[in-house]
Design a protein around this motif. Structure first.
Motif, mmCIF file in Angstrom:
data_model
loop_
_atom_site.group_PDB
_atom_site.id
_atom_site.type_symbol
_atom_site.label_atom_id
_atom_site.label_comp_id
_atom_site.label_asym_id
_atom_site.label_seq_id
_atom_site.Cartn_x
_atom_site.Cartn_y
_atom_site.Cartn_z
ATOM 1 N N GLU A 57 0.805 -1.220 0.000
ATOM 2 C CA GLU A 57 0.000 0.000 0.000
ATOM 3 C C GLU A 57 0.838 1.270 0.000
ATOM 4 O OE1 GLU A 57 -4.157 0.113 2.109
ATOM 5 O OE2 GLU A 57 -2.737 -0.986 3.390
ATOM 6 N N ILE A 58 2.030 1.213 0.570
ATOM 7 C CA ILE A 58 2.850 2.420 0.711
ATOM 8 C C ILE A 58 3.117 3.071 -0.629
ATOM 9 C CG2 ILE A 58 5.156 3.236 1.324
ATOM 10 C CD1 ILE A 58 5.131 1.329 3.670
ATOM 11 N N PHE A 59 3.377 2.270 -1.660
ATOM 12 C CA PHE A 59 3.721 2.808 -2.981
ATOM 13 C C PHE A 59 2.534 2.814 -3.933
ATOM 14 C CE2 PHE A 59 7.590 0.947 -1.172
ATOM 15 C CZ PHE A 59 8.439 2.039 -1.228
ATOM 16 N N ALA A 60 1.344 2.567 -3.393
ATOM 17 C CA ALA A 60 0.154 2.526 -4.250
ATOM 18 C C ALA A 60 -0.384 3.910 -4.577
ATOM 19 C CB ALA A 60 -0.938 1.685 -3.594
ATOM 20 N N GLY A 61 -0.087 4.933 -3.747
ATOM 21 C CA GLY A 61 -0.589 6.278 -3.990
ATOM 22 C C GLY A 61 -0.075 7.244 -2.954
ATOM 23 N N ILE A 62 -0.495 8.520 -3.083
ATOM 24 C CA ILE A 62 -0.006 9.553 -2.169
ATOM 25 C C ILE A 62 -0.959 9.780 -0.998
ATOM 26 C CG2 ILE A 62 1.242 10.734 -4.005
ATOM 27 C CD1 ILE A 62 -1.020 12.808 -4.054
ATOM 28 N N GLY A 63 -2.047 9.049 -0.950
ATOM 29 C CA GLY A 63 -2.971 9.190 0.170
ATOM 30 C C GLY A 63 -2.368 8.652 1.455
ATOM 31 N N PHE A 64 -2.762 9.241 2.592
ATOM 32 C CA PHE A 64 -2.188 8.797 3.861
ATOM 33 C C PHE A 64 -3.131 7.894 4.644
ATOM 34 C CE2 PHE A 64 -4.380 12.757 4.691
ATOM 35 C CZ PHE A 64 -5.070 12.524 5.871
ATOM 36 N N LEU A 65 -4.377 7.745 4.177
ATOM 37 C CA LEU A 65 -5.323 6.870 4.851
ATOM 38 C C LEU A 65 -5.231 5.465 4.281
ATOM 39 C CD1 LEU A 65 -8.462 9.214 5.025
ATOM 40 C CD2 LEU A 65 -6.794 8.742 6.818
ATOM 41 N N THR A 66 -5.569 4.480 5.105
ATOM 42 C CA THR A 66 -5.545 3.084 4.686
ATOM 43 C C THR A 66 -6.812 2.381 5.144
ATOM 44 O OG1 THR A 66 -4.375 0.986 4.886
ATOM 45 C CG2 THR A 66 -4.229 2.490 6.755
ATOM 46 N N ALA A 67 -7.267 1.466 4.322
ATOM 47 C CA ALA A 67 -8.489 0.728 4.664
ATOM 48 C C ALA A 67 -8.213 -0.376 5.661
ATOM 49 C CB ALA A 67 -9.107 0.146 3.388
ATOM 50 N N ASN A 68 -6.975 -0.853 5.700
ATOM 51 C CA ASN A 68 -6.620 -1.958 6.600
ATOM 52 C C ASN A 68 -5.392 -1.578 7.419
ATOM 53 O OD1 ASN A 68 -8.611 -3.887 5.469
ATOM 54 N ND2 ASN A 68 -7.324 -3.701 3.625
ATOM 55 N N PRO A 69 -5.583 -0.747 8.440
ATOM 56 C CA PRO A 69 -4.425 -0.328 9.243
ATOM 57 C C PRO A 69 -3.802 -1.496 9.992
ATOM 58 C CG PRO A 69 -6.473 0.370 10.282
ATOM 59 C CD PRO A 69 -6.844 -0.170 8.931
ATOM 60 N N THR A 70 -2.482 -1.455 10.126
ATOM 61 C CA THR A 70 -1.750 -2.496 10.832
ATOM 62 C C THR A 70 -0.623 -1.884 11.647
ATOM 63 O OG1 THR A 70 -0.387 -4.487 10.532
ATOM 64 C CG2 THR A 70 -0.312 -2.838 8.784
ATOM 65 N N LEU A 71 -0.295 -2.504 12.747
ATOM 66 C CA LEU A 71 0.801 -2.058 13.607
ATOM 67 C C LEU A 71 2.065 -2.889 13.386
ATOM 68 C CD1 LEU A 71 -1.096 -1.503 16.993
ATOM 69 C CD2 LEU A 71 -0.271 0.255 15.421
ATOM 70 N N GLN A 72 2.073 -3.689 12.318
ATOM 71 C CA GLN A 72 3.197 -4.580 12.088
ATOM 72 C C GLN A 72 4.498 -3.810 11.890
ATOM 73 O OE1 GLN A 72 2.903 -7.914 12.371
ATOM 74 N NE2 GLN A 72 5.152 -7.916 12.284
ATOM 75 N N GLY A 73 4.414 -2.621 11.286
ATOM 76 C CA GLY A 73 5.617 -1.819 11.087
ATOM 77 C C GLY A 73 6.261 -1.421 12.399
#
Length: 280
Positions: free
Chosen positions: A42-58
Motif C-alpha cells: 500500500e505504501i507505494f500505491a498512492g499519495i494518500g495517507f489513509l488506509t483501509a486496513n491499518p496495521t501495527l506490524q511496522g
C-alpha cells in the motif's frame, strides 16, 4: 469597494495562502505517519495517507528488529542519549559563559577575538574532519564507548552560532540593572548567577533545543569516529536500515522524531519567548 471589504478580501487571501503553504509543508510528515500503518504494497500505491486496513506490524518490527545481535532501536536510543545529553548541557554552559565574557567585559583584543570566533561560522565541518580525526585518534578517542569526540569539544564553546546569539541577547540586558546589583555589593559571579542566567532562560532553551535537534540527526561525525556497530546512534542505525531497504524504516522514523517533538512541546513557551527576545 469599501475599505473594510477590501481589507477582509486581503485578509482572506493571506490566510488562504498561509494555510495552503502549511498543508504543503506538513503533508509529507502526515503521509509518513499514515504510511506506518500501511502494508508494504500500500505504501507505494498512492499519495494518500489513509488506509483501509491499518496495521501495527511496522511498529512491531521496528521495536523488535535486531541487526545480528549488535544493535536494536532501544540500544540506538541509549547510544544517542549518551552523547546528545552531555553535548547539549556543555554547549549551553560553555556558550553562556563565553557570551557573558564577550558581552559584558571590556578587555584588550576582545573585538579581534570575537571577529575570529565569528569567522569560524564560515568554516565548513568537512574541512575539519581530517585534522580532527588525526587528533582524536592520537588521543585514543576514536570508537570510544563514551563518545568523547562528539561532546568533549563543546566544553570549550565550539558552537559559535549559539555563542553569537547569546552575545546579542545579553547585550540587550539593561546596564542599569547590572549596575544596580553592583552598587548593592553583588560580585561578578553573583550578578551572573542571580540576574543574567534567570533572564537568559528562554534564550538558553532555544539554544538547547536547536543543539539537540542538530545532534539528534547528526550522521557525518558519528560515522567518522565510530567503527563498532554496537555504538551506532539512532541516525546511523536508521541509515543502516535505509541502506538495507528495511520495510519498517518509516515506523522507526516516527519513533525517532517523537522525543524531539515532545521536548519542543514541553518547552514551547520558553522557546517562543527566547526566539522573540533573541530577534529583538
Amino acid at each position: 469597494m469599501k475599505l473594510s471589504t477590501a481589507h477582509k478580501i486581503g485578509r482572506f487571501f493571506q490566510y488562504f495562502v498561509l494555510i495552503l503553504v502549511g498543508v504543503i509543508m506538513i503533508y509529507p510528515l502526515v503521509w509518513m505517519v499514515g504510511a506506518t500503518f500501511k502494508s508494504n504494497a500500500e505504501i507505494f500505491a498512492g499519495i494518500g495517507f489513509l488506509t483501509a486496513n491499518p496495521t501495527l506490524q511496522g511498529y512491531i518490527d521496528a521495536v523488535t528488529q535486531n541487526y545480528g545481535g549488535d544493535i536494536s532501536i532501544w540500544r540506538a536510543f541509549i547510544n544517542t542519549y549518551s552523547f546528545v545529553i552531555p553535548k547539549v548541557i556543555f554547549t549551553v554552559i560553555s556558550s553562556v559563559i563565553a557570551a557573558y565574557g564577550f558581552s559584558r567585559f571590556k578587555f584588550k583584543g576582545r573585538d579581534m577575538l570575537f571577529g575570529i570566533m565569528i569567522s569560524t561560522l564560515f568554516l565548513p565541518q568537512v574541512v575539519l574532519n581530517v585534522p580532527q580525526y588525526l587528533m582524536y585518534n592520537s588521543f585514543g578517542w576514536v570508537n570510544s564507548p563514551f563518545y568523547l569526540p562528539l561532546w568533549v569539544p563543546t566544553l570549550f564553546a565550539t558552537e559559535t552560532y549559539f555563542v553569537y546569539q547569546l552575545v546579542q541577547f545579553m547585550r540587550s540586558i539593561p546596564d542599569s540593572l547590572l549596575e544596580a546589583a553592583a552598587l548593592d555589593g553583588a560580585g561578578l559571579v553573583r550578578i551572573y548567577a542571580t540576574i543574567v542566567l534567570p533572564v537568559s532562560v528562554p534564550a538558553l532553551c532555544v539554544c538547547g533545543m536547536l543543539c539537540a535537534a542538530k545532534c539528534w540527526g547528526m550522521i557525518e561525525q558519528p560515522l567518522l569516529f565510530l567503527k563498532t556497530k554496537a555504538l551506532f546512534p539512532l541516525s546511523l542505525y536508521m541509515n543502516e536500515m535505509l541502506s538495507a531497504g528495511q520495510p519498517e524504516f518509516l515506523s522507526t522514523c516516527v519513533l525517532a522524531v517523537t522525543p524531539v517533538l515532545l521536548v519542543f512541546l514541553l518547552l514551547n513557551d520558553d522557546i517562543m519567548k527566547g526566539i522573540v527576545q533573541m530577534e529583538l
